[in-house]
Scaffold this motif. Structure first.
Motif, PDB file in Angstrom:
ATOM      1  N   GLU A   1      10.846   2.125   9.575  1.00 43.59           N
ATOM      2  CA  GLU A   1      11.915   1.157   9.376  1.00 43.59           C
ATOM      3  C   GLU A   1      12.187   0.851   7.909  1.00 43.59           C
ATOM      4  O   GLU A   1      13.322   0.533   7.540  1.00 43.59           O
ATOM      5  CB  GLU A   1      11.584  -0.150  10.117  1.00 43.59           C
ATOM      6  N   ALA A   2      11.156   0.925   7.085  1.00 44.47           N
ATOM      7  CA  ALA A   2      11.306   0.502   5.691  1.00 44.47           C
ATOM      8  C   ALA A   2      11.188   1.689   4.747  1.00 44.47           C
ATOM      9  O   ALA A   2      12.064   2.535   4.675  1.00 44.47           O
ATOM     10  CB  ALA A   2      10.287  -0.596   5.388  1.00 44.47           C
ATOM     11  N   ALA A   3      10.106   1.759   3.992  1.00 40.73           N
ATOM     12  CA  ALA A   3       9.942   2.832   3.013  1.00 40.73           C
ATOM     13  C   ALA A   3       8.859   3.801   3.468  1.00 40.73           C
ATOM     14  O   ALA A   3       7.788   3.366   3.901  1.00 40.73           O
ATOM     15  CB  ALA A   3       9.555   2.240   1.658  1.00 40.73           C
ATOM     16  N   PRO A   4       9.138   5.115   3.396  1.00 40.38           N
ATOM     17  CA  PRO A   4      10.354   5.760   2.871  1.00 40.38           C
ATOM     18  C   PRO A   4      11.384   6.117   3.954  1.00 40.38           C
ATOM     19  O   PRO A   4      12.137   7.068   3.796  1.00 40.38           O
ATOM     20  CB  PRO A   4       9.791   7.026   2.244  1.00 40.38           C
TER      21      PRO A   4
ATOM     22  N   ASP B   1       0.825  -1.205   0.000  1.00 43.46           N
ATOM     23  CA  ASP B   1       0.000   0.000   0.000  1.00 43.46           C
ATOM     24  C   ASP B   1       0.864   1.262   0.000  1.00 43.46           C
ATOM     25  O   ASP B   1       0.645   2.198  -0.772  1.00 43.46           O
ATOM     26  CB  ASP B   1      -0.915  -0.018   1.226  1.00 43.46           C
ATOM     27  N   ILE B   2       1.876   1.282   0.851  1.00 38.86           N
ATOM     28  CA  ILE B   2       2.762   2.456   0.928  1.00 38.86           C
ATOM     29  C   ILE B   2       3.518   2.641  -0.383  1.00 38.86           C
ATOM     30  O   ILE B   2       3.657   3.767  -0.879  1.00 38.86           O
ATOM     31  CB  ILE B   2       3.731   2.320   2.111  1.00 38.86           C
ATOM     32  N   ASN B   3       4.021   1.558  -0.952  1.00 35.95           N
ATOM     33  CA  ASN B   3       4.797   1.663  -2.195  1.00 35.95           C
ATOM     34  C   ASN B   3       3.994   2.327  -3.309  1.00 35.95           C
ATOM     35  O   ASN B   3       4.552   3.058  -4.132  1.00 35.95           O
ATOM     36  CB  ASN B   3       5.270   0.281  -2.636  1.00 35.95           C
ATOM     37  N   ARG B   4       2.686   2.075  -3.347  1.00 38.46           N
ATOM     38  CA  ARG B   4       1.833   2.693  -4.388  1.00 38.46           C
ATOM     39  C   ARG B   4       1.731   4.203  -4.214  1.00 38.46           C
ATOM     40  O   ARG B   4       1.499   4.934  -5.186  1.00 38.46           O
ATOM     41  CB  ARG B   4       0.431   2.077  -4.338  1.00 38.46           C
ATOM     42  N   ARG B   5       1.884   4.677  -3.012  1.00 42.58           N
ATOM     43  CA  ARG B   5       1.661   6.089  -2.708  1.00 42.58           C
ATOM     44  C   ARG B   5       2.921   6.956  -2.803  1.00 42.58           C
ATOM     45  O   ARG B   5       2.836   8.182  -2.904  1.00 42.58           O
ATOM     46  CB  ARG B   5       1.095   6.222  -1.285  1.00 42.58           C
ATOM     47  N   LEU B   6       4.080   6.336  -2.762  1.00 45.71           N
ATOM     48  CA  LEU B   6       5.331   7.085  -2.626  1.00 45.71           C
ATOM     49  C   LEU B   6       5.632   8.071  -3.755  1.00 45.71           C
ATOM     50  O   LEU B   6       6.231   9.126  -3.496  1.00 45.71           O
ATOM     51  CB  LEU B   6       6.495   6.109  -2.460  1.00 45.71           C
ATOM     52  N   PRO B   7       5.257   7.793  -5.019  1.00 45.63           N
ATOM     53  CA  PRO B   7       5.587   8.771  -6.081  1.00 45.63           C
ATOM     54  C   PRO B   7       4.999  10.155  -5.864  1.00 45.63           C
ATOM     55  O   PRO B   7       5.465  11.124  -6.466  1.00 45.63           O
ATOM     56  CB  PRO B   7       5.009   8.109  -7.339  1.00 45.63           C
ATOM     57  N   ALA B   8       4.005  10.286  -5.004  1.00 39.61           N
ATOM     58  CA  ALA B   8       3.443  11.615  -4.739  1.00 39.61           C
ATOM     59  C   ALA B   8       4.446  12.535  -4.052  1.00 39.61           C
ATOM     60  O   ALA B   8       4.388  13.755  -4.224  1.00 39.61           O
ATOM     61  CB  ALA B   8       2.190  11.478  -3.875  1.00 39.61           C
ATOM     62  N   LEU B   9       5.394  11.948  -3.293  1.00 39.04           N
ATOM     63  CA  LEU B   9       6.335  12.769  -2.543  1.00 39.04           C
ATOM     64  C   LEU B   9       7.795  12.498  -2.894  1.00 39.04           C
ATOM     65  O   LEU B   9       8.686  13.188  -2.387  1.00 39.04           O
ATOM     66  CB  LEU B   9       6.139  12.548  -1.036  1.00 39.04           C
ATOM     67  N   PHE B  10       8.048  11.511  -3.748  1.00 39.02           N
ATOM     68  CA  PHE B  10       9.430  11.137  -4.052  1.00 39.02           C
ATOM     69  C   PHE B  10       9.620  10.949  -5.551  1.00 39.02           C
ATOM     70  O   PHE B  10       8.723  10.473  -6.250  1.00 39.02           O
ATOM     71  CB  PHE B  10       9.811   9.849  -3.315  1.00 39.02           C
TER      72      PHE B  10
ATOM     73  N   VAL C   1      13.038   9.865  -6.445  1.00 38.24           N
ATOM     74  CA  VAL C   1      14.180   8.951  -6.436  1.00 38.24           C
ATOM     75  C   VAL C   1      13.859   7.793  -5.503  1.00 38.24           C
ATOM     76  O   VAL C   1      13.390   8.014  -4.378  1.00 38.24           O
ATOM     77  CB  VAL C   1      15.465   9.672  -5.964  1.00 38.24           C
ATOM     78  N   PHE C   2      14.115   6.570  -5.983  1.00 42.40           N
ATOM     79  CA  PHE C   2      13.771   5.372  -5.225  1.00 42.40           C
ATOM     80  C   PHE C   2      14.972   4.424  -5.191  1.00 42.40           C
ATOM     81  O   PHE C   2      15.766   4.383  -6.135  1.00 42.40           O
ATOM     82  CB  PHE C   2      12.581   4.649  -5.864  1.00 42.40           C
ATOM     83  N   PRO C   3      15.124   3.653  -4.109  1.00 46.75           N
ATOM     84  CA  PRO C   3      16.224   2.684  -4.087  1.00 46.75           C
ATOM     85  C   PRO C   3      15.990   1.562  -5.091  1.00 46.75           C
ATOM     86  O   PRO C   3      14.847   1.171  -5.340  1.00 46.75           O
ATOM     87  CB  PRO C   3      16.193   2.142  -2.649  1.00 46.75           C
ATOM     88  N   LYS C   4      17.074   1.065  -5.673  1.00 42.69           N
ATOM     89  CA  LYS C   4      16.959  -0.086  -6.576  1.00 42.69           C
ATOM     90  C   LYS C   4      16.670  -1.351  -5.787  1.00 42.69           C
ATOM     91  O   LYS C   4      15.943  -2.226  -6.247  1.00 42.69           O
ATOM     92  CB  LYS C   4      18.266  -0.251  -7.355  1.00 42.69           C
ATOM     93  N   ALA C   5      17.257  -1.463  -4.618  1.00 41.30           N
ATOM     94  CA  ALA C   5      17.088  -2.663  -3.793  1.00 41.30           C
ATOM     95  C   ALA C   5      15.701  -2.697  -3.168  1.00 41.30           C
ATOM     96  O   ALA C   5      15.142  -1.667  -2.787  1.00 41.30           O
ATOM     97  CB  ALA C   5      18.149  -2.701  -2.696  1.00 41.30           C
ATOM     98  N   ASP C   6      15.160  -3.889  -3.070  1.00 39.93           N
ATOM     99  CA  ASP C   6      13.897  -4.095  -2.366  1.00 39.93           C
ATOM    100  C   ASP C   6      14.206  -4.423  -0.903  1.00 39.93           C
ATOM    101  O   ASP C   6      15.367  -4.511  -0.507  1.00 39.93           O
ATOM    102  CB  ASP C   6      13.129  -5.243  -3.014  1.00 39.93           C
TER     103      ASP C   6
END
Length: 605
Positions: A436-439, A366-375, A377-382
């Motif tokens: 702890e995780a994203a972002p 759920d969080i991953n879907r929302r992150l482009p609104a504020l970011f 640049v994203f890490p390549k690693a999962d």
């Protein structure tokens, strides 16, 4: 006469032109010399930091393994001794002197950041040499007694693929045993000098040691690599049989005996000599030691009293916000009763470890879907969600993050402690995942590793105030991301922030104001819905690692203030996604260096 005047005027004019040309030429030459010198100084800095990083891996071979340099996989840190301490001291002083001999005033861009961060880090390391931290080499929160089993479990950075990989770890274990024996000697010296752990922490270390005193090698966490042999197609059956025998010998003849020796020492000698006081100020030169720890963990010129008062104000503010949640959900009792309800009602807790892990995996998506609104640049690693291993769960934090392998061969790990399900309420899922995780940590640490332009010393540099400040700031983005719509999830966010605010009060209370362990526990119980076991673990964490708990709120406040300052300065040109890029893209750094860097960026727009 007129001709003479005209001739004189022309002569003066020509002389002025000639003088101007000379001046311009001189200025141009000076600029060229300055540019050449700046380029030379920049190259000196690059060479210096590269030499430092390479040499630091020789001194810290365990760090080399974690950053993907496998040349020292058979080595352990040197045993604690006057010689090894002197070597590290000379190393840090030498590089500080070399850095200070370079003129950093004309450097720009990454060269300037390299210089400023390197000088700051070396100065801080040299300042720390004044305090005898080696006399307290580990506690229940950190130390090789817990770290080494993780490394040797077969699921961490130490590789177990080839026969040489296995042989490397056997050799490394001999170094581990020598280090542990030297730690006992250092603690005996600490006993003589009155520099020892509090008794309340020593008793938490004992079961961590006892967990590795096994009667059968198969019962050891160090047997994990042996279990991997069955599926290893690179090794022959003969090699597998030989390695299995060697590992069983290593476990029973090296690992178990050294854990037994350490356990016996801690129980029979160290615990009776442990102190009843808990604060750092109770130790010799403890006040100055704590001031140093404040500087290390905040990178800002703050006093214990300033931090204490800021914490009290934040605790009061967040309590008020919590009371609004109580009113929103229609709870009829007072705030203390609401806290008790949140601690005890079954609806707020998971019924199994599997359900807990699954909830975090769902919120990750759920969080991953929302992150482009504020970011942007994203890490390549999962990253993946895992339960904390059983052998260290009882004394570990509720959650933590482990960085991915720099080469992409291993994802980051978001560890959830499932030891006590009552300590992992449902309403913490969103805010803890963000932190702890994203972002939060995953973004900050993974991106830092992946930025190719950064020299290695900056890729793996860690500033608690930056890392933890960023993670708590990331939590504050939850509503902007469309999260925390459930009032209980919003309470979870407030609960997490309240924990960090209480840390400001309790850490400074314990180490600067003479608070007792019980006084700190009572303060946290009165101002949160945390369970008693959780509160005790938190307070003992602050006792064990003075100053670390200050970094969260202090760092969050610094980043938020920088965002507000730049938004005011840039007006309509301010883009929060680009701001986040600028905070993350150059890796961790002291707060004053980050502020100067962001102001230069804003001025360049």
């Amino acid at each position: 006469m007129r001709l003479s005047i005209v001739a004189a005027s022309v002569a003066l004019l020509l002389a002025g032109c000639h003088s101007s040309q000379n001046t311009q030429s001189t200025l141009a030459n000076a600029a060229a010399v300055s540019q050449t010198k700046a380029e030379s100084d920049a190259q000196k800095v690059i060479e210096l930091v590269e030499r430092y990083f390479a040499e630091s891996l020789v001194i810290n071979p365990l760090s080399a393994t974690f950053v993907g340099v496998m040349d020292y996989n058979d080595k352990f840190s040197a045993p604690i001794s006057n010689e090894s301490l002197a070597e590290v001291a000379a190393f840090e002083r030498r590089y500080l002197a070399e850095a200070q001999a370079i003129d950093g005033s004309k450097l720009t861009g990454q060269d300037r950041l390299n210089y400023e961060i390197f000088v700051y880090a070396r100065q801080q390391a040299v300042d720390g040499l004044a305090f005898p931290s080696h006399l307290i080499p580990f506690n229940q929160m950190w130390g090789v007694q817990n770290f080494y089993p993780m490394l040797g479990s077969g699921g961490s950075a130490q590789p177990f693929h080839t026969e040489q990989d296995y042989i490397n770890f056997i050799k490394r274990t001999d170094g581990f045993a020598a280090y542990m024996d030297s730690a006992i000697a250092a603690m005996r010296e600490g006993m003589q000098k009155g520099i020892v752990l509090p008794k309340s922490l020593i008793v938490k270390v004992l079961p961590q040691l006892q967990a590795h005193i096994v009667s059968q090698p198969q019962d050891s966490v160090f047997y994990g690599p042996v279990n991997l042999l069955a599926d290893n197609a690179q090794l022959s059956e003969e090699q597998k049989a030989r390695l299995k025998a060697d590992y069983e010998h290593m476990i029973m003849q090296v690992i178990v005996p050294v854990y037994q020796r350490t356990y016996d020492f801690m129980l029979n000698e160290y615990l009776p000599a442990g102190r009843d006081s808990v604060g750092l100020a109770a130790l010799p030169d403890g006040k100055a030691w704590y001031e140093h720890m404040i500087a290390v963990n905040t990178t800002l010129p703050l006093t214990a009293e300033e931090i204490h008062q800021y914490g009290l104000a934040e605790v009061a503010r967040i309590r008020s916000e919590m009371d609004k949640v109580r009113e929103t959900v229609g709870f009829k009792g007072n705030l203390a009763a609401f806290f008790e309800y949140l601690k005890t009602d079954p609806q707020f807790f998971f019924s199994s470890e599997q359900a807990l892990i699954q909830a975090y995996e769902q919120v990750k998506a759920d969080i991953n879907r929302r992150l482009p609104a504020l970011f942007e640049v994203f890490p390549k690693a999962d990253y993946e969600v895992k339960a904390v291993e059983a052998y260290r769960a009882a004394s570990s934090a509720g959650a933590s993050y482990q960085q991915p392998a720099p080469d992409g061969s291993r994802p980051g790990i978001f560890y959830i402690n499932t030891h006590d399900l009552k300590s992992q309420p449902r309403y913490l899922v969103e805010t803890l995942s963000i932190h702890e995780a994203a972002p939060g940590h995953h973004f900050q640490i993974a991106i830092q590793q992946e930025v190719e332009a950064l020299p290695d010393f900056r890729k793996y540099e860690f500033y608690t105030v930056f890392a933890e400040g960023w993670a708590l700031y990331a939590e504050s983005l939850g509503k902007e991301l469309g999260l925390f719509t459930d009032p209980y999830m919003w309470y979870g966010r407030l609960s997490d922030e309240q924990l960090r605010a209480m840390r400001l009060v309790v850490d400074t209370g314990l180490h600067a104001k003479g608070w007792t362990r019980e006084q700190a526990i009572a303060f946290m119980r009165d101002n949160s819905s945390m369970g008693d076991a959780d509160i005790e673990a938190e307070v003992e964490r602050y006792i064990a690692i003075p100053g670390q708990a200050l970094s969260y709120k202090v760092g969050q406040r610094a980043i938020r203030q920088l965002r507000e300052k730049l938004a005011t300065r840039l007006g309509g040109r301010f883009d929060v996604r680009k701001f986040h890029t600028q905070v993350l893209i150059d890796g961790a750094m002291p707060m004053p260096v980050l502020e100067a860097k962001l102001l230069r960026w804003a001025d360049s727009l």
